[in-house]
Design a protein around this motif. Structure first.
Motif, PDB file in Angstrom:
ATOM      1  N   ASP A 125     -18.525  30.582 -60.201  1.00 47.95           N
ATOM      2  CA  ASP A 125     -17.067  30.291 -60.698  1.00 47.95           C
ATOM      3  C   ASP A 125     -16.692  28.974 -60.172  1.00 47.95           C
ATOM      4  O   ASP A 125     -15.977  28.145 -61.039  1.00 47.95           O
ATOM      5  CB  ASP A 125     -15.804  31.208 -60.174  1.00 47.95           C
ATOM      6  CG  ASP A 125     -16.058  32.615 -60.977  1.00 47.95           C
ATOM      7  OD1 ASP A 125     -16.805  32.613 -61.823  1.00 47.95           O
ATOM      8  OD2 ASP A 125     -15.683  33.440 -60.424  1.00 47.95           O
ATOM      9  N   ASP A 148      -6.091  38.247 -66.968  1.00 46.27           N
ATOM     10  CA  ASP A 148      -7.326  38.163 -67.562  1.00 46.27           C
ATOM     11  C   ASP A 148      -7.767  36.662 -67.013  1.00 46.27           C
ATOM     12  O   ASP A 148      -8.811  36.026 -67.157  1.00 46.27           O
ATOM     13  CB  ASP A 148      -7.825  38.283 -68.938  1.00 46.27           C
ATOM     14  CG  ASP A 148      -7.599  39.654 -69.439  1.00 46.27           C
ATOM     15  OD1 ASP A 148      -7.820  40.460 -68.454  1.00 46.27           O
ATOM     16  OD2 ASP A 148      -7.114  39.854 -70.502  1.00 46.27           O
ATOM     17  N   LYS A 177      -9.032  33.516 -65.135  1.00 46.08           N
ATOM     18  CA  LYS A 177     -10.082  33.255 -64.086  1.00 46.08           C
ATOM     19  C   LYS A 177      -9.520  32.341 -63.141  1.00 46.08           C
ATOM     20  O   LYS A 177      -9.797  31.053 -63.127  1.00 46.08           O
ATOM     21  CB  LYS A 177     -11.374  32.872 -64.634  1.00 46.08           C
ATOM     22  CG  LYS A 177     -11.776  34.110 -65.711  1.00 46.08           C
ATOM     23  CD  LYS A 177     -12.971  33.715 -66.565  1.00 46.08           C
ATOM     24  CE  LYS A 177     -13.565  34.675 -67.618  1.00 46.08           C
ATOM     25  NZ  LYS A 177     -14.284  34.233 -68.583  1.00 46.08           N
ATOM     26  N   TRP A 178      -8.976  32.726 -61.983  1.00 46.68           N
ATOM     27  CA  TRP A 178      -8.334  31.904 -61.178  1.00 46.68           C
ATOM     28  C   TRP A 178      -9.172  30.869 -60.437  1.00 46.68           C
ATOM     29  O   TRP A 178      -8.597  29.641 -60.242  1.00 46.68           O
ATOM     30  CB  TRP A 178      -7.329  32.613 -59.921  1.00 46.68           C
ATOM     31  CG  TRP A 178      -6.199  33.350 -60.957  1.00 46.68           C
ATOM     32  CD1 TRP A 178      -6.185  34.765 -61.017  1.00 46.68           C
ATOM     33  CD2 TRP A 178      -5.106  32.672 -61.143  1.00 46.68           C
ATOM     34  NE1 TRP A 178      -4.980  34.892 -61.776  1.00 46.68           N
ATOM     35  CE2 TRP A 178      -4.166  33.782 -61.855  1.00 46.68           C
ATOM     36  CE3 TRP A 178      -4.604  31.631 -61.518  1.00 46.68           C
ATOM     37  CZ2 TRP A 178      -3.112  33.513 -62.528  1.00 46.68           C
ATOM     38  CZ3 TRP A 178      -3.157  31.126 -62.134  1.00 46.68           C
ATOM     39  CH2 TRP A 178      -2.482  32.253 -62.509  1.00 46.68           C
ATOM     40  N   ASP A 218     -19.602  29.698 -68.155  1.00 51.05           N
ATOM     41  CA  ASP A 218     -18.869  30.639 -67.500  1.00 51.05           C
ATOM     42  C   ASP A 218     -19.754  31.965 -67.324  1.00 51.05           C
ATOM     43  O   ASP A 218     -19.794  32.582 -66.370  1.00 51.05           O
ATOM     44  CB  ASP A 218     -17.555  31.144 -68.518  1.00 51.05           C
ATOM     45  CG  ASP A 218     -16.844  32.483 -67.809  1.00 51.05           C
ATOM     46  OD1 ASP A 218     -16.114  32.311 -66.598  1.00 51.05           O
ATOM     47  OD2 ASP A 218     -16.724  33.535 -68.251  1.00 51.05           O
ATOM     48  N   MET A 237     -10.857  30.179 -69.634  1.00 48.60           N
ATOM     49  CA  MET A 237     -10.374  30.763 -68.539  1.00 48.60           C
ATOM     50  C   MET A 237      -9.368  31.774 -68.621  1.00 48.60           C
ATOM     51  O   MET A 237      -8.659  32.232 -67.513  1.00 48.60           O
ATOM     52  CB  MET A 237     -10.081  29.440 -67.954  1.00 48.60           C
ATOM     53  CG  MET A 237     -11.163  28.561 -67.363  1.00 48.60           C
ATOM     54  SD  MET A 237     -10.444  27.237 -66.183  1.00 48.60           S
ATOM     55  CE  MET A 237      -9.665  26.172 -67.520  1.00 48.60           C
ATOM     56  N   GLU A 253     -11.885  29.189 -61.415  1.00 48.69           N
ATOM     57  CA  GLU A 253     -11.987  28.328 -62.299  1.00 48.69           C
ATOM     58  C   GLU A 253     -10.784  27.445 -62.700  1.00 48.69           C
ATOM     59  O   GLU A 253     -10.983  26.407 -62.696  1.00 48.69           O
ATOM     60  CB  GLU A 253     -12.451  28.996 -63.427  1.00 48.69           C
ATOM     61  CG  GLU A 253     -14.088  29.617 -63.383  1.00 48.69           C
ATOM     62  CD  GLU A 253     -14.432  30.356 -64.532  1.00 48.69           C
ATOM     63  OE1 GLU A 253     -13.763  30.151 -65.692  1.00 48.69           O
ATOM     64  OE2 GLU A 253     -15.530  30.965 -64.576  1.00 48.69           O
TER      65      GLU A 253
END
Length: 545
Positions: free
Chosen positions: A329, A3, A5-6, A324, A157, A8
């Protein structure tokens, strides 16, 4: 990690590490002959000009708490959360009068901490010790609050667990240990630039996406109208909230420049004129703070649902979740980095200030009176590490769901030092023993009232806020007052009652000890204006013991 959020996270890490790198190289910025002296390591050489000081003091006072806790409180209770705006407006005129005087006396006598001033002014090592301990205790939850801000963006994140806070602690500890106050002073330039960019983008872009402020306020009003008693919230203050709001703003203003880290920022400046110019210019941050508070209402209109912690909503995540949801992003990563970097500057200054208090007013006063300047600097460096570890412990051991409570608790504690510091700048009306008794009475009553205060929003039974219900005094009312003001009132009463008692039993020709008097010609009384050349050529002497 599925999960996470790479995009960010990568942008956040890159910016965070780049700025942390500035902290390590800051020891070469405005290079001193040696950092083995508290004037250099702990006060940056006492030679920061108006431009550097504006960023340093602004970064010191407007923290991750500003980004996370104030909008989170507005999201939860509405208008009451805007108390931070008037109190940051009130404080600067007061500081304009008092802060230059404190700088003058401290510069003349080489004081590094507020407890140094109290030791010299009142001639009491015991009172100075209590002021030092109070400052350290009040600062600890404030440092913890900065790390809470970092944790909130990491959770948003998708990064779980406490290990990110440990990493942040290690990075912060390392560059603070190496560079001292020069590190946050240099980082503050980048931090404030990022924050201004993010906030201005947010207050323009997000309302457009939410169809304007009419819809934002309508959505917030609908949410607050649906709240059931005993919780009191709304877009405007209820009648019982007005006095509590007023005293909260005024009491918080009194407390702000009593914090050791705020005084550290003041004493690092090069002249009285530098302080005055900063007090005139720093209200620009209050405008920024008002915009930040509106993010709490925008989060309501955007339908943000806080992440849960222990089964309860965590208001610290409101603003990160808003960013977010509303930003692309790549810009969200920049916004999260602004929050994370916004935690580094104040946390570094706070840990330095707390370490200086321990070194000057506990270590040198009681443990090693013959400590050299190098030994003092070395001890401060080590204690700054311990202070940060203590802040991490606060996070791990205490409930931080409503992080603004941490700051409010610290404010109630630190405002009790006002009589010893501020009254001492102008008068010997209070005797040292009276100040000791008053401080202890204020702290005891303040902590008791904090313990008795629940938080109706989060369900906490104790230490749930800094608004004390007057119904506890047997009054049939829903009105509350700021706990710090009530405790300070008791503090002052006890101070002057004990002062009168002690002086009645003191021979007429005896005077209270102290290493100097505020007389005509003393820089604490007469104006002392130093231009940049005079300041650079006038090193502060070592403080007398």
């Amino acid at each position: 990690m599925n999960d996470v959020k790479w995009t960010e996270l990568v942008i956040f890490i890159v910016l965070f590490l780049l700025v942390s790198g500035l902290g390590f190289v800051a020891s070469r910025w405005r290079r001193a002959k040696t950092l083995d002296h508290l004037d250099e390591w702990g006060l940056g050489g006492r030679n920061f000009g108006s431009w550097v000081s504006w960023f340093l003091i602004g970064g010191d006072l407007y923290t991750a708490y500003t980004f996370v806790a104030v909008p989170g409180l507005v999201f939860g209770v509405g208008a009451l959360g805007f108390f931070a705006v008037p109190y940051t407006i009130l404080i600067f005129p007061m500081a304009f009068v008092v802060a230059p005087r404190l700088w003058s006396v401290s510069h003349k006598h080489g004081y590094v901490t507020p407890a140094d001033f109290v030791r010299g002014r009142h001639g009491s090592a015991t009172l100075a010790l209590l002021i030092a301990i109070t400052g350290i205790v009040a600062t600890m939850p404030y440092i913890a609050l900065q790390l809470v801000g970092i944790g909130a963006v990491l959770r948003t994140m998708g990064v779980q667990g406490e290990w990110p806070l440990i990493i942040a602690f290690v990075i912060l500890a390392a560059f603070t240990y190496q560079s001292g106050l020069r590190a946050p002073a240099l980082i503050a330039f980048v931090k404030d630039t990022l924050i201004y960019i993010v906030v201005l983008a947010a207050v323009i872009y997000i309302p457009i996406k939410l169809h304007g402020f009419d819809d934002i306020f309508a959505a917030a009003g609908k949410k607050f109208a649906a709240t059931k008693p005993p919780v009191v919230d709304g877009l405007t203050l209820a009648d019982p909230q007005i006095l509590g709001y007023t005293t909260l703003a005024f009491g918080s203003a009194l407390a702000l420049f009593l914090y050791p880290h705020a005084i550290t920022g003041l004493l690092a400046t090069r002249s009285r004129g530098t302080i005055r110019r900063n007090m005139a210019a720093l209200p620009a941050y209050s405008f920024l703070l008002g915009l930040l508070a509106l993010l709490g209402l925008m989060a309501i209109a955007a339908g943000v649902k806080p992440l849960t912690s222990g089964g309860k909503p965590d208001s610290n995540t409101v603003v990160p979740l808003l960013f977010d949801k509303m930003f692309p992003d790549w810009f969200t990563g920049i916004a999260f980095a602004a929050i994370g970097i916004g935690a580094l500057v104040p946390a570094a200054i706070m840990s330095i200030a707390a370490a200086n208090l321990f070194t000057r007013n506990i270590y040198r006063e009681y443990l090693k009176p013959d400590a050299t300047h190098a030994q003092e600097a070395r001890m401060s460096r080590l204690v700054s590490l311990v202070v940060k570890a203590g802040a991490v412990a606060v996070i791990l051991l205490l409930d931080t769901q409503f992080s603004i409570d941490l700051q409010l608790i610290g404010g109630v504690i630190i405002v009790q030092t006002l009589p010893a510091i501020v009254i001492g700048l102008y008068s010997r009306a209070a005797h040292a023993w009276g100040l000791i008794a008053g401080l202890l009475a204020g702290l005891a009553s303040g902590l008791y009232m904090l313990y008795k205060t629940p938080n109706l929003v989060t369900g906490k039974e104790h230490f749930g806020g800094a608004q004390y219900a007057l119904s506890h005094f047997g009054l049939d009312t829903k009105v509350t007052l700021y706990t710090g003001i009530l405790a300070l009132a008791l503090n002052l009463i006890v101070t002057f009652v004990v002062t009168a008692f002690v002086r009645r039993r003191t021979l007429p020709d005896q005077t209270q000890p102290g290493d100097y008097e505020l007389e005509a010609g003393d820089p604490g009384v007469e104006p002392l204006e130093l231009d940049s050349e005079e300041a650079a050529a006038t090193p502060a002497p070592s403080a007398s013991r």
